[in-house]
Enzyme design. Structure first.
Site, PDB file in Angstrom:
ATOM      1  N   GLY A  52     -73.843  31.584 -26.909  1.00 13.51           N
ATOM      2  CA  GLY A  52     -72.627  30.787 -26.658  1.00 13.51           C
ATOM      3  C   GLY A  52     -71.385  31.592 -26.365  1.00 13.51           C
ATOM      4  O   GLY A  52     -70.809  31.496 -25.276  1.00 13.51           O
ATOM      5  N   GLU A 117     -67.916  24.164 -27.974  1.00 13.52           N
ATOM      6  CA  GLU A 117     -69.180  23.852 -28.644  1.00 13.52           C
ATOM      7  C   GLU A 117     -68.909  22.830 -29.736  1.00 13.52           C
ATOM      8  O   GLU A 117     -67.765  22.435 -29.966  1.00 13.52           O
ATOM      9  CB  GLU A 117     -69.808  25.129 -29.218  1.00 13.52           C
ATOM     10  CG  GLU A 117     -70.211  26.128 -28.135  1.00 13.52           C
ATOM     11  CD  GLU A 117     -70.909  27.361 -28.690  1.00 13.52           C
ATOM     12  OE1 GLU A 117     -71.801  27.215 -29.526  1.00 13.52           O
ATOM     13  OE2 GLU A 117     -70.541  28.470 -28.281  1.00 13.52           O
ATOM     14  N   HIS A 233     -80.065  25.059 -36.182  1.00 14.29           N
ATOM     15  CA  HIS A 233     -79.439  24.775 -34.877  1.00 14.29           C
ATOM     16  C   HIS A 233     -80.100  23.520 -34.299  1.00 14.29           C
ATOM     17  O   HIS A 233     -81.322  23.401 -34.318  1.00 14.29           O
ATOM     18  CB  HIS A 233     -79.647  25.965 -33.929  1.00 14.29           C
ATOM     19  CG  HIS A 233     -78.751  25.921 -32.728  1.00 14.29           C
ATOM     20  ND1 HIS A 233     -78.946  25.027 -31.703  1.00 14.29           N
ATOM     21  CD2 HIS A 233     -77.655  26.654 -32.384  1.00 14.29           C
ATOM     22  CE1 HIS A 233     -78.010  25.214 -30.779  1.00 14.29           C
ATOM     23  NE2 HIS A 233     -77.213  26.208 -31.170  1.00 14.29           N
ATOM     24  N   ARG A 274     -72.993  21.259 -36.362  1.00 14.94           N
ATOM     25  CA  ARG A 274     -74.451  21.447 -36.270  1.00 14.94           C
ATOM     26  C   ARG A 274     -75.272  20.703 -37.301  1.00 14.94           C
ATOM     27  O   ARG A 274     -76.314  20.131 -36.980  1.00 14.94           O
ATOM     28  CB  ARG A 274     -74.766  22.926 -36.407  1.00 14.94           C
ATOM     29  CG  ARG A 274     -74.412  23.653 -35.176  1.00 14.94           C
ATOM     30  CD  ARG A 274     -74.739  25.088 -35.266  1.00 14.94           C
ATOM     31  NE  ARG A 274     -74.252  25.671 -34.033  1.00 14.94           N
ATOM     32  CZ  ARG A 274     -74.137  26.949 -33.808  1.00 14.94           C
ATOM     33  NH1 ARG A 274     -74.482  27.813 -34.735  1.00 14.94           N
ATOM     34  NH2 ARG A 274     -73.684  27.388 -32.662  1.00 14.94           N
ATOM     35  N   HIS A 337     -81.385  28.893 -37.743  1.00 11.58           N
ATOM     36  CA  HIS A 337     -80.586  29.699 -36.808  1.00 11.58           C
ATOM     37  C   HIS A 337     -79.685  30.716 -37.507  1.00 11.58           C
ATOM     38  O   HIS A 337     -79.510  31.830 -37.012  1.00 11.58           O
ATOM     39  CB  HIS A 337     -79.728  28.754 -35.976  1.00 11.58           C
ATOM     40  CG  HIS A 337     -78.847  29.430 -34.966  1.00 11.58           C
ATOM     41  ND1 HIS A 337     -79.350  30.214 -33.952  1.00 11.58           N
ATOM     42  CD2 HIS A 337     -77.496  29.442 -34.809  1.00 11.58           C
ATOM     43  CE1 HIS A 337     -78.351  30.679 -33.214  1.00 11.58           C
ATOM     44  NE2 HIS A 337     -77.214  30.234 -33.721  1.00 11.58           N
ATOM     45  N   ARG A 372     -71.573  26.846 -40.687  1.00  7.03           N
ATOM     46  CA  ARG A 372     -70.713  27.638 -39.796  1.00  7.03           C
ATOM     47  C   ARG A 372     -70.315  26.863 -38.550  1.00  7.03           C
ATOM     48  O   ARG A 372     -71.148  26.205 -37.922  1.00  7.03           O
ATOM     49  CB  ARG A 372     -71.442  28.921 -39.386  1.00  7.03           C
ATOM     50  CG  ARG A 372     -70.675  29.724 -38.352  1.00  7.03           C
ATOM     51  CD  ARG A 372     -71.310  31.052 -38.103  1.00  7.03           C
ATOM     52  NE  ARG A 372     -72.638  30.990 -37.541  1.00  7.03           N
ATOM     53  CZ  ARG A 372     -72.915  30.813 -36.262  1.00  7.03           C
ATOM     54  NH1 ARG A 372     -71.934  30.623 -35.391  1.00  7.03           N
ATOM     55  NH2 ARG A 372     -74.164  30.810 -35.838  1.00  7.03           N
TER      56      ARG A 372
HETATM   57  C1  SIN Z   1     -75.134  28.705 -29.388  1.00  6.61           C
HETATM   58  O1  SIN Z   1     -74.901  29.240 -28.320  1.00  6.61           O
HETATM   59  O2  SIN Z   1     -75.398  27.507 -29.489  1.00  6.61           O
HETATM   60  C2  SIN Z   1     -75.167  29.557 -30.621  1.00  6.61           C
HETATM   61  C3  SIN Z   1     -73.871  30.173 -30.856  1.00  6.61           C
HETATM   62  C4  SIN Z   1     -73.660  30.324 -32.323  1.00  6.61           C
HETATM   63  O3  SIN Z   1     -74.637  30.442 -33.083  1.00  6.61           O
HETATM   64  O4  SIN Z   1     -72.521  30.227 -32.747  1.00  6.61           O
END
Ligand code: SIN
Length: 433
Positions: A52, A117, A233, A274, A337, A372
């Site tokens: 990301g 995101e 994730h 998430r 993740h 997170r």
């Molecule tokens: C993502 O690209 O979805 C993961 C990035 C992250 O773990 O913050």
């Protein structure tokens, strides 16, 4: 490095060669002899995999929003002082990376481009296509290779800490190839050993990440917090055989990709934090009795052009699995993740044992709370690793060899490994269904 100094005496030992370990080594004064060891190859860290991007404060008027987004995603369990410290240092960190040659996506004007995101109220994530981690980590690695005071030793597994009256005096190492076990003594030891994904069947992490830093801390009575705070994730590619799960970056959803149920209908806000999105996907899968939901990338703003420019690795990997992302919604499923718990550390990376530091995913400094916020991990790792280096540099580094290293403790390695792994597994899985 001077030739007449034994290769098991260093001012600073860094265990782990991901972004945190390397950035710590690079911010130590060049007068200090530094050894960086890692369990696999020098590129086998999760930092290399990060897709990301890396968050950055857009301007002072974004401070409270960024702070609140981080705290809200973390269920307000985050340590506010640590969160503030991370946000305050974010712009300087991006500037430093750019000065090291890290290439970020930019607007025509030359300004940074930002993506978004889950859990973020606005775009504030700087990125390099869908391989930001690789771009950052490879620059750090190149810089470390160019530094005369830093020795890099891959394929070396840490078995234990060496402790003495003054705290941590170094660590016990095993050369993977030969099985040779030997002590490394150091004035300060920094654990940057990454997360715990290798303990899970389905994880986006490198398989070799099995919580080794945690294991040695448990054994040596160093405080570990929230070992059950494991992040799942929401979107990894379903299928693809055994081994590491392939991540479909959250930023594709930030750019407009939609999650669809079996009927091809949207069923959720794709930009929830998430943990909430993962729960919604699981509920949907249970309702349908399915093993995945679908992610439609054709709705990404800018269509094919954006997909090819911003997400080339994802497009390529999906094609390899037989999906044309402009035509076929791809099957996705949640997988382990990230690890928010870890070795208790303060704003300077200090653990509860003198001379021992922990930085990056292996530490728990409270910045992420219970969950997170996306793309805060590289940022946090870089900032607190640098601070640990500054703290080490500000003190007096004295190497001592009067610790409790006893080779006979490592005669039955299999038993030691099993005990450690079992302890970490029990603690980490304790709160997870
Ligand atoms: C993502 O690209 O979805 C993961 C990035 C992250 O773990 O913050």
């Amino acid at each position: 490095m001077e030739k007449d100094v034994p290769d098991n005496l260093f001012d600073v030992l860094v265990v782990g060669a991901g972004a945190a370990g390397l950035n710590c080594a690079l911010h130590l004064p060049e007068t200090l002899r530094v050894l960086v060891v890692c369990k696999g190859g020098l590129k086998e860290s999760d930092s290399f995999l990060a897709q990301g991007g890396i968050c950055m404060l857009r301007g002072e008027d974004d401070f409270e929003d960024y702070f609140n987004d981080t705290m809200r995603a973390g269920h307000w369990e985050n340590d506010p002082a640590t969160v503030r410290c991370m946000i305050e240092n974010s712009q300087e960190t991006i500037r430093e990376l750019a000065a090291r040659g890290v290439r970020f996506a930019r607007e025509k004007t030359g300004e940074l481009r930002f993506t978004r995101e889950g859990g973020h109220g606005k775009p504030r994530i700087a990125f390099h296509a869908d391989c930001t981690g690789k771009e950052i980590s490879s620059r750090l690695l190149a810089a470390a290779k160019g530094r005369g005071n830093i020795a890099l030793r891959p394929e070396t597994t840490m078995l234990d800490l060496i402790c003495g009256q003054d705290g941590c005096l170094g660590a016990v190492m095993r050369e993977n190839g030969t099985g040779k076990i030997y002590p490394v003594y150091a004035g300060a030891t920094v654990l940057a050993t990454g997360g715990v994904g290798g303990l899970f069947r389905n994880s986006t992490n490198m398989r070799l990440l099995t919580g080794d830093g945690l294991a040695v801390c448990y054994r040596r009575g160093v405080a570990v917090d929230h070992a059950d705070y494991v992040q799942i994730h929401p979107t990894t590619l379903y299928g693809g055989g055994r081994g590491r799960r392939f991540l479909i970056s959250e930023s594709v959803r930030g750019e407009g990709a939609r999650l669809l149920n079996a009927k091809g209908e949207r069923f959720v806000d794709e930009l929830l934090p998430r943990d909430l999105l993962t729960a919604a996907i699981r509920t949907q899968m249970e309702k349908e009795g399915s093993k995945f939901v679908r992610l439609d990338l054709s709705s990404v703003r800018g269509g094919k052009k954006t997909l090819l420019e911003h997400f080339p690795s994802i497009v390529r990997r999906c094609a390899k699995e037989g999906y044309d992302v402009m035509r076929d919604p791809v099957p996705v499923v949640p997988a382990q993740h990230y690890f928010m718990g870890g070795i208790r550390s303060d704003l300077w990376g200090r653990t509860t044992m003198p001379r021992l530091y922990a930085v990056g995913e292996t530490c728990c400094n409270g910045v992420h709370g219970k969950n997170r916020l996306a793309s805060n991990s590289l940022l946090e790792a870089l900032i607190f690793a640098k601070r640990a280096a500054e703290d080490i540099a500000a003190g007096t580094v004295s190497v001592r060899t009067d610790g409790d290293y006893d080779p006979s403790n490592y005669a039955d390695l299999r038993k030691l490994k099993e005990q450690s792994k079992e302890k970490v597994r029990r603690e980490v899985h304790g709160g997870i269904q």
